[in-house]
Design an enzyme around this catalytic site. Structure first.
Site, short mmCIF file in Angstrom:
data_model
loop_
_atom_site.label_atom_id
_atom_site.label_comp_id
_atom_site.label_asym_id
_atom_site.label_seq_id
_atom_site.Cartn_x
_atom_site.Cartn_y
_atom_site.Cartn_z
N GLU A 81 0.98 -1.16 -0.04
CA GLU A 81 0.08 0.01 -0.10
C GLU A 81 0.85 1.28 0.11
OE1 GLU A 81 -3.09 -0.23 3.08
OE2 GLU A 81 -3.36 2.13 2.84
N LYS A 259 -7.15 -0.96 11.66
CA LYS A 259 -6.34 -1.27 10.65
C LYS A 259 -5.18 -0.52 10.12
CE LYS A 259 -5.96 -1.70 5.87
NZ LYS A 259 -5.37 -0.87 4.98
N ASP A 275 5.17 -13.98 11.59
CA ASP A 275 3.53 -14.56 11.53
C ASP A 275 2.59 -13.57 11.58
OD1 ASP A 275 1.02 -15.82 11.45
OD2 ASP A 275 1.43 -17.47 12.61
N HIS A 372 -1.76 9.95 -1.29
CA HIS A 372 -1.89 9.14 -2.35
C HIS A 372 -1.54 9.52 -3.71
CE1 HIS A 372 -3.03 5.73 -0.07
NE2 HIS A 372 -3.94 6.20 0.67
C1 MEV Z 1 -5.84 2.88 5.27
O1 MEV Z 1 -5.03 1.87 4.94
C2 MEV Z 1 -5.60 3.01 6.64
C3 MEV Z 1 -6.46 4.50 7.18
O2 MEV Z 1 -7.93 4.16 6.95
C4 MEV Z 1 -6.31 4.41 8.66
C5 MEV Z 1 -7.47 5.21 9.45
O3 MEV Z 1 -8.52 5.71 8.76
O4 MEV Z 1 -7.23 5.68 10.71
C6 MEV Z 1 -6.08 5.60 6.53
#
Ligand code: MEV
Length: 420
Positions: A81, A259, A275, A372
């Site tokens: 990413e 995430k 892992d 991005h």
């Molecule tokens: C994208 O991979 C991760 C984010 O969505 C994390 C977040 O929203 O805190 C930018």
């Protein structure tokens, strides 16, 4: 001590960056060749898993600027990413101004679970298991004299009666110090070995014997003070506090919040051959222990600065498994300069906090698309023929125009060259 603060690192060529990292980490020619040419050989891959037909690669990037417990680190991150590595580096740069990250670790302790069913009197069985604790520990430790000699091994036994769809069950936990290994092999071997003894003690039937990825005794923590002037002032502090409150109150947002943390942690877990499913499972199950909650916290201190903390289980090793078999994983550990599982977990916690801070800061201000778009614009500028300083100029113009396309990039480049 070399600094991980390398201005303009992102603008360098791959070769130039590698030279900087080699200098920092003392990499030799063979190490460099491994990164640039050889990678993971088919031979080794064929011994790692079954039915191999090739290898699968990911970009390996380096996050700069990390100062953790007073030591500088360059962080290898394997991830597909865009923006993750840049965001981590940027956050680490801001954290440096508040003294960097400080960390804590609770020890290399893993849990092996043994499920006992068909019990008439489960509480009596629980009592008997605990009464035979020393015998169970001794049997477990017979399996791994090397680990025991290193000071590790099974240290304790816990037992719980749980209500399930199929009635009451007794769950026995082996509490094992796995030292610098991730620990699954050692723990699973012990859990299988003590099963007959536990059947004898309880009169029940043992079913599952397996490690738990909810490694609550292997917790890594990190903290950083983000000075308000370093991160864009009071409004940014407030925006991040709002973002944190959102995640704290709403599981839909919290999933994405966590995430983002794992974007950073998993990238280092993968780069070091560990892992990542185990670490992900541990992180999210830990987050769910009191209702699904963020793995980080944010507060504003008396100076108006933002104080971030992170806390999660991190079960990773520096010996055993792919960490020692995959030469790229070994190289990542060399770049990091860590030799113990403890130090690796501490570093990962700091990376997770940095990654989360960077995401919240971006989301609370300009949004994440600009980052991005910048990378996208860089690629387009280079493909359009820009080189050296032209790249930055074309990128800036493309972002200003808001059209990141090859034809526009070519036009911008032509005009630029005509002017100079
Ligand atoms: C994208 O991979 C991760 C984010 O969505 C994390 C977040 O929203 O805190 C930018």
């Amino acid at each position: 001590m070399p600094s991980s603060r390398i201005p303009g690192f992102y603008k360098m060529s791959v070769q130039e960056r590698l030279e900087k990292v080699a200098e920092f980490a003392g990499l030799g020619d063979e190490d460099k060749r491994l990164l640039l040419e050889k990678g993971l050989s088919l031979d080794i891959a064929d011994r790692m898993i079954e039915n191999v037909i090739g290898t699968f690669e990911l970009p390996l990037g380096i996050a700069t600027n990390f100062l953790i417990d007073g030591k500088d680190y360059l962080i290898p991150m394997a991830i597909e990413e865009a923006s993750v590595v840049a965001a981590a580096s940027n956050a680490a740069k801001m954290a440096r101004e508040g003294g960097g990250f400080v960390t804590d670790y609770s020890g290399n302790i893993m849990i092996g679970q043994i499920q006992v069913v068909r019990l008439n009197d489960p509480y009596s069985a629980k009592f008997e298991v605990l009464r035979h604790r020393d015998e169970i520990i001794e049997k477990a430790n017979e399996q791994d004299p090397i680990l025991v000699n290193l000071g590790g091994g099974c240290k304790d036994v816990e037992a719980r009666v749980i209500d399930t769809l199929r009635g009451k069950m007794l769950i026995v936990h082996l509490i094992v110090d796995v030292k610098d290994a991730m620990g699954a092999n050692a723990v699973n071997t012990m859990a299988e070995a003590v099963a007959p003894l536990i059947e004898r003690i309880t009169g029940g039937k043992v079913c599952l014997r397996i490690i738990s990825n909810l490694a609550v005794y292997r917790i890594a923590r990190a903290k950083a003070v983000f000075k308000k002037e370093a991160i864009g002032g009071e409004e940014v502090v407030e925006g991040i506090m709002n973002a944190y409150a959102f995640a704290e109150a709403d599981p839909f947002r919290c999933a994405t919040h966590n995430k983002g943390i794992m974007n950073g942690i998993s990238a280092v877990v993968i780069a070091t051959g560990n892992d990542f499913r185990a670490v992900e499972a541990g992180a999210h199950s830990y987050a769910a222990m009191r209702g699904y909650k963020p793995l980080t916290t944010y507060e504003v201190n008396e100076n108006g600065d933002l104080v971030g903390t992170i806390e999660l289980p991190i079960a990773v090793g520096t010996i055993g498994g792919a960490t020692k078999v995959n030469p790229l994983a070994k190289l990542s550990l060399k770049i990091l300069g860590v030799s113990t599982a403890e130090e690796l977990a501490r570093v990962m916690a700091a990376v997770g906090l940095a990654q989360n801070f960077a995401a919240l800061r971006a989301l609370a201000t300009e949004g994440i698309q600009r980052g991005h778009m910048e990378l996208h614009a860089r690629n387009i500028a280079i493909m359009a023929g820009a080189s050296g300083e032209e790249v930055d100029m074309v990128v800036e113009e493309l972002l200003k125009i808001g059209k990141i396309r090859m034809d526009v990039a070519k036009e911008v480049l032509e005009k630029l060259r005509a002017r100079s």
